[in-house]
Design an enzyme around this catalytic site. Structure first.
Site, PDB file in Angstrom:
ATOM      1  N   GLY A  74      51.177  57.559  32.996  1.00 58.84           N
ATOM      2  CA  GLY A  74      50.601  56.358  33.606  1.00 58.84           C
ATOM      3  C   GLY A  74      49.541  55.789  32.685  1.00 58.84           C
ATOM      4  O   GLY A  74      49.353  56.273  31.566  1.00 58.84           O
TER       5      GLY A  74
ATOM      6  N   GLY B 263      47.884  61.141  38.785  1.00 54.42           N
ATOM      7  CA  GLY B 263      47.597  60.264  39.914  1.00 54.42           C
ATOM      8  C   GLY B 263      46.225  60.529  40.503  1.00 54.42           C
ATOM      9  O   GLY B 263      45.488  61.394  40.020  1.00 54.42           O
TER      10      GLY B 263
ATOM     11  N   ALA C  53      38.973  48.644  39.624  1.00 63.26           N
ATOM     12  CA  ALA C  53      37.565  48.343  39.872  1.00 63.26           C
ATOM     13  C   ALA C  53      37.371  46.909  40.369  1.00 63.26           C
ATOM     14  O   ALA C  53      36.600  46.667  41.303  1.00 63.26           O
ATOM     15  CB  ALA C  53      36.765  48.576  38.594  1.00 63.26           C
TER      16      ALA C  53
ATOM     17  N   HIS D 192      41.780  26.084  18.376  1.00 67.02           N
ATOM     18  CA  HIS D 192      42.601  26.627  17.292  1.00 67.02           C
ATOM     19  C   HIS D 192      41.716  27.194  16.175  1.00 67.02           C
ATOM     20  O   HIS D 192      40.714  26.573  15.843  1.00 67.02           O
ATOM     21  CB  HIS D 192      43.488  25.525  16.716  1.00 67.02           C
TER      22      HIS D 192
HETATM   23  C1  LIG Z   1      39.876  57.393  33.281  1.00 67.01           C
HETATM   24  C2  LIG Z   1      39.874  56.194  34.183  1.00 67.01           C
HETATM   25  C3  LIG Z   1      39.905  54.922  33.630  1.00 67.01           C
HETATM   26  C4  LIG Z   1      39.879  53.802  34.443  1.00 67.01           C
HETATM   27  N1  LIG Z   1      39.923  52.567  33.855  1.00 67.01           N
HETATM   28  C5  LIG Z   1      39.908  51.461  34.637  1.00 67.01           C
HETATM   29  C6  LIG Z   1      39.911  50.162  34.060  1.00 67.01           C
HETATM   30  O1  LIG Z   1      39.909  50.004  32.835  1.00 67.01           O
HETATM   31  N2  LIG Z   1      39.881  49.088  34.885  1.00 67.01           N
HETATM   32  C7  LIG Z   1      39.870  49.212  36.240  1.00 67.01           C
HETATM   33  O2  LIG Z   1      39.851  48.205  36.946  1.00 67.01           O
HETATM   34  N3  LIG Z   1      39.859  50.431  36.821  1.00 67.01           N
HETATM   35  C8  LIG Z   1      39.867  51.551  36.054  1.00 67.01           C
HETATM   36  N4  LIG Z   1      39.831  52.782  36.647  1.00 67.01           N
HETATM   37  C9  LIG Z   1      39.825  52.856  38.122  1.00 67.01           C
HETATM   38  C10 LIG Z   1      38.421  52.593  38.673  1.00 67.01           C
HETATM   39  O3  LIG Z   1      37.540  53.536  38.133  1.00 67.01           O
HETATM   40  C11 LIG Z   1      38.432  52.679  40.194  1.00 67.01           C
HETATM   41  O4  LIG Z   1      39.408  51.815  40.712  1.00 67.01           O
HETATM   42  C12 LIG Z   1      37.090  52.285  40.782  1.00 67.01           C
HETATM   43  O5  LIG Z   1      36.076  53.130  40.311  1.00 67.01           O
HETATM   44  C13 LIG Z   1      37.121  52.338  42.302  1.00 67.01           C
HETATM   45  O6  LIG Z   1      35.877  51.981  42.807  1.00 67.01           O
HETATM   46  P1  LIG Z   1      35.378  52.453  44.225  1.00 67.01           P
HETATM   47  O7  LIG Z   1      34.080  51.738  44.440  1.00 67.01           O
HETATM   48  O8  LIG Z   1      36.452  52.272  45.210  1.00 67.01           O
HETATM   49  O9  LIG Z   1      35.149  54.017  44.144  1.00 67.01           O
HETATM   50  P2  LIG Z   1      34.512  55.057  43.033  1.00 67.01           P
HETATM   51  O10 LIG Z   1      34.239  54.342  41.801  1.00 67.01           O
HETATM   52  O11 LIG Z   1      35.448  56.168  43.074  1.00 67.01           O
HETATM   53  O12 LIG Z   1      33.140  55.396  43.703  1.00 67.01           O
HETATM   54  C14 LIG Z   1      33.044  56.163  44.863  1.00 67.01           C
HETATM   55  C15 LIG Z   1      31.635  56.708  44.990  1.00 67.01           C
HETATM   56  O13 LIG Z   1      31.490  57.290  46.280  1.00 67.01           O
HETATM   57  C16 LIG Z   1      30.715  58.448  46.183  1.00 67.01           C
HETATM   58  N5  LIG Z   1      31.040  59.294  47.340  1.00 67.01           N
HETATM   59  C17 LIG Z   1      32.244  59.844  47.644  1.00 67.01           C
HETATM   60  N6  LIG Z   1      32.162  60.533  48.800  1.00 67.01           N
HETATM   61  C18 LIG Z   1      30.893  60.407  49.233  1.00 67.01           C
HETATM   62  C19 LIG Z   1      30.185  60.891  50.385  1.00 67.01           C
HETATM   63  N7  LIG Z   1      30.785  61.623  51.314  1.00 67.01           N
HETATM   64  N8  LIG Z   1      28.875  60.574  50.500  1.00 67.01           N
HETATM   65  C20 LIG Z   1      28.255  59.829  49.555  1.00 67.01           C
HETATM   66  N9  LIG Z   1      28.873  59.355  48.472  1.00 67.01           N
HETATM   67  C21 LIG Z   1      30.170  59.635  48.306  1.00 67.01           C
HETATM   68  C22 LIG Z   1      31.069  59.045  44.841  1.00 67.01           C
HETATM   69  O14 LIG Z   1      30.003  59.842  44.367  1.00 67.01           O
HETATM   70  C23 LIG Z   1      31.296  57.803  43.987  1.00 67.01           C
HETATM   71  O15 LIG Z   1      30.146  57.446  43.278  1.00 67.01           O
HETATM   72  C24 LIG Z   1      39.825  53.945  35.850  1.00 67.01           C
HETATM   73  C25 LIG Z   1      39.776  55.219  36.426  1.00 67.01           C
HETATM   74  C26 LIG Z   1      39.793  56.338  35.607  1.00 67.01           C
HETATM   75  C27 LIG Z   1      39.717  57.686  36.239  1.00 67.01           C
END
Ligand SMILES: Cc1cc2nc3c(=O)[nH]c(=O)nc-3n(C[C@H](O)[C@H](O)[C@H](O)COP(=O)(O)OP(=O)(O)OC[C@H]3O[C@@H](n4cnc5c(N)ncnc54)[C@H](O)[C@@H]3O)c2cc1C
Lengths: 48, 472
Positions: B187, B275, B324, B448
């Protein structure tokens, strides 16, 4: 098939704010674009 | 509530400080709400700390190495070896991350959002317990936004050990360049990081279970990337079902069933990127009656409401595209709904970007999807080989392609594989959101020599009028 109504994001937001269903509006803009005016007119018609 | 327990009252509680949660918190504060945000880890979530930002920093550094190697073609002679000091590179990357997470903290403070470092757990439909380092307290909220994100899926037969069997988190902080890197999962995460480590000097093998890299992505885009991987010397094995693996003192061995044959792959480290799964399991959601779908993601409606109307879910935890920018967009919508605005998810063109080599980016409908939706699509492709800027960048592999409705010429989708595809896709997103047709794009003057001219010419091609392309 229902064609997507051509309308800018801000016009789509306006339609939500004024409580009108944008898919029911006939756009008067170029190539059937729904304009802000169209949305306002439709909202006013709903008021009557 | 336990007797003697004191409930802190908050207006809007946001659980999770990733790109979904922190953006939701800021927008809710902008709209006049009192907001409390809780995160058990670092602000910025996965994206800033162990996802988008660190991976792009490594990819850029690796690409810089590659460019130095290829500079020879332009008559630039680099004498001696190119040495990559990995700890220093990681330091630089960590500095970038720190700057950005610090910025998030400053923004939250500037918007008067209360930030609590702690872990949240639902104790009722309008209460959470937040366990901090010091204590555990109950917070009562009026509205709540769940933005707890996702985490890597573990293969039971190849469990993470933090040493040789790694998730994307650890591979982003290696202190020593692996001589041999095995990537399980073709992926975008496995592909992006595998390519980067190859350019930094590792021998890289990618094992993918289906019969193509980047399953789900238009094969014509993937083909350009597969070709480049071959050039770079990355071994790609498709149809490879990993059976298991074992690590020893000095290596890890992974066995896979490849087209009916058992094969073993030895490596210094293996990245398992098969995944991601939602962080819904340790939240106490069952006590609140929040419904999940069959894969464990929280079910939401167009306004991001869960089955409990004053609790919202956004970002990865709410499923759909795990991206993100999708999380941030949803964060704004949820905050606006809480503030009484009639917002809802209304996206016609979600951009998808893969920082492969060359980059892939697409939005809207492919030709196939357009047909399935009942359109009569016309497709126009413009090769970067005919784009002056791409040639001056010594990076002309790939193409920009526009899918439009034959009758109205309305742009339905754009697919790009090539240099800066990640940047180029923004124009396509705006065009589709505005309901632009191919003529609108072709009549807009594009500077351009620049790469966006390729998008303009692909749009002209829809009208049968591209200048730098002869009509077939
Ligand atoms: C290697 C990698 C590369 C990526 N590259 C890209 C990219 O280039 N472009 C892109 O768009 N996306 C990318 N992504 C995906 C992107 O990181 C996620 O889609 C995005 O971070 C999701 O945001 P979110 O706010 O839903 O959750 P997250 O960023 O997962 O944040 C969730 C937060 O909730 C907190 N949390 C969880 N449970 C609890 C709890 N019970 N109490 C308090 N806090 C809690 C965690 O500590 C965390 O800080 C990538 C992901 C990875 C792993």
């Amino acid at each position: 098939r229902r064609r997507r109504v051509p309308a800018a994001p801000s016009t789509r937001r306006l339609a939500r704010e004024l409580g009108v269903d944008i898919t029911q509006i006939k756009g008067t803009g170029s190539q059937g674009r729904v304009t802000d005016e169209d949305v306002r007119r439709a909202a006013a018609a709903l008021q009557e | 509530m336990v007797v003697g327990d004191f409930a802190n009252e908050v207006d809007v509680l946001v659980v999770g400080g990733g790109p979904g949660g922190y953006v939701a918190a800021i927008r809710a504060a902008q709209l006049g709400r009192k907001v409390t945000l809780v995160d058990k880890g670092e602000l910025g979530g996965v994206c800033l700390n162990r996802g988008c930002i660190p991976s792009k920093a490594l990819i850029t550094a690796a690409e810089r190495v590659q460019q130095i190697k290829e500079a020879d073609r332009m008559g630039i002679r680099v004498n001696g070896d190119i040495a990559v000091d990995l700890p220093e590179l990681m330091n630089w990357k960590d500095g970038v991350v720190k700057k950005l997470t610090g910025g998030v903290g400053t923004l939250l403070k500037g918007n008067k959002v209360d930030v609590i470092k702690g872990e949240a757990y639902f104790s009722g439909p309008d209460t959470v317990r937040i366990a901090t380092e010091k204590d555990s307290q109950t917070y009562q909220f009026k509205d709540c936004i769940i933005a707890t994100g996702s985490r890597p899926v573990e293969l039971p037969s190849l469990p993470f050990d933090g040493k040789r069997i790694l998730s994307s988190t650890e591979i982003l902080s290696l202190q020593e360049l692996p001589k041999r890197l095995l990537v399980v999962g073709g992926g975008y995460i496995g592909l992006e990081l595998g390519t980067a480590y190859r350019k930094l000097g590792s021998e890289v093998t990618i094992l993918e279970g289906t019969d193509s890299l980047l399953p789900g992505v238009d094969p014509s885009l993937v083909r350009m990337v597969t070709r480049k991987l071959k050039k770079l010397g990355v071994t790609v094995v498709t149809g490879a079902m990993v059976q298991g693996g074992e690590s020893s003192e000095d290596e890890v061995r992974v066995t896979a069933q490849v087209k009916g044959e058992e094969k073993t792959y030895a490596a210094d480290v293996v990245l398992v990127a098969v995944g991601r799964k939602p962080n819904t399991d340790e939240l106490g959601l069952e006590q609140v009656g929040i419904q999940l779908d069959e894969r464990g993601f929280i079910k939401v409606d167009k306004q991001l409401r869960t089955s409990v109307p004053h609790i919202y879910a956004i970002g990865d935890v709410a499923g759909g595209a795990l991206l993100a920018h999708k999380a941030s967009y949803e964060g704004k919508v949820a905050a606006e709904v809480i503030a009484g605005m009639p917002s809802e998810v209304d996206v016609r063109a979600m951009p998808f970007v893969i920082f492969s080599d060359p980059e892939i980016a697409y939005t809207g409908l492919t030709e196939q999807e357009a047909k399935e939706k009942g359109y009569d699509p016309v497709v126009s492709r413009f090769a970067f080989q005919a784009n002056g800027r791409a040639l001056t960048m010594d990076s002309a592999d790939g193409f920009a392609q526009v899918v439009a409705d034959k009758e109205s010429k309305q742009i339905l989708g754009v697919q790009i594989v090539g240099p800066e595809a990640s940047t180029l896709i923004s124009e396509a997103v705006l065009a589709i959101e505005m309901g632009a047709n191919a003529e609108d794009v072709s009549l807009s003057v594009h500077a351009h020599p620049t790469l966006p001219e390729a998008v303009m010419e692909a749009a002209e091609g829809v009208l049968g009028q591209a200048i730098h392309m002869v009509k077939k």
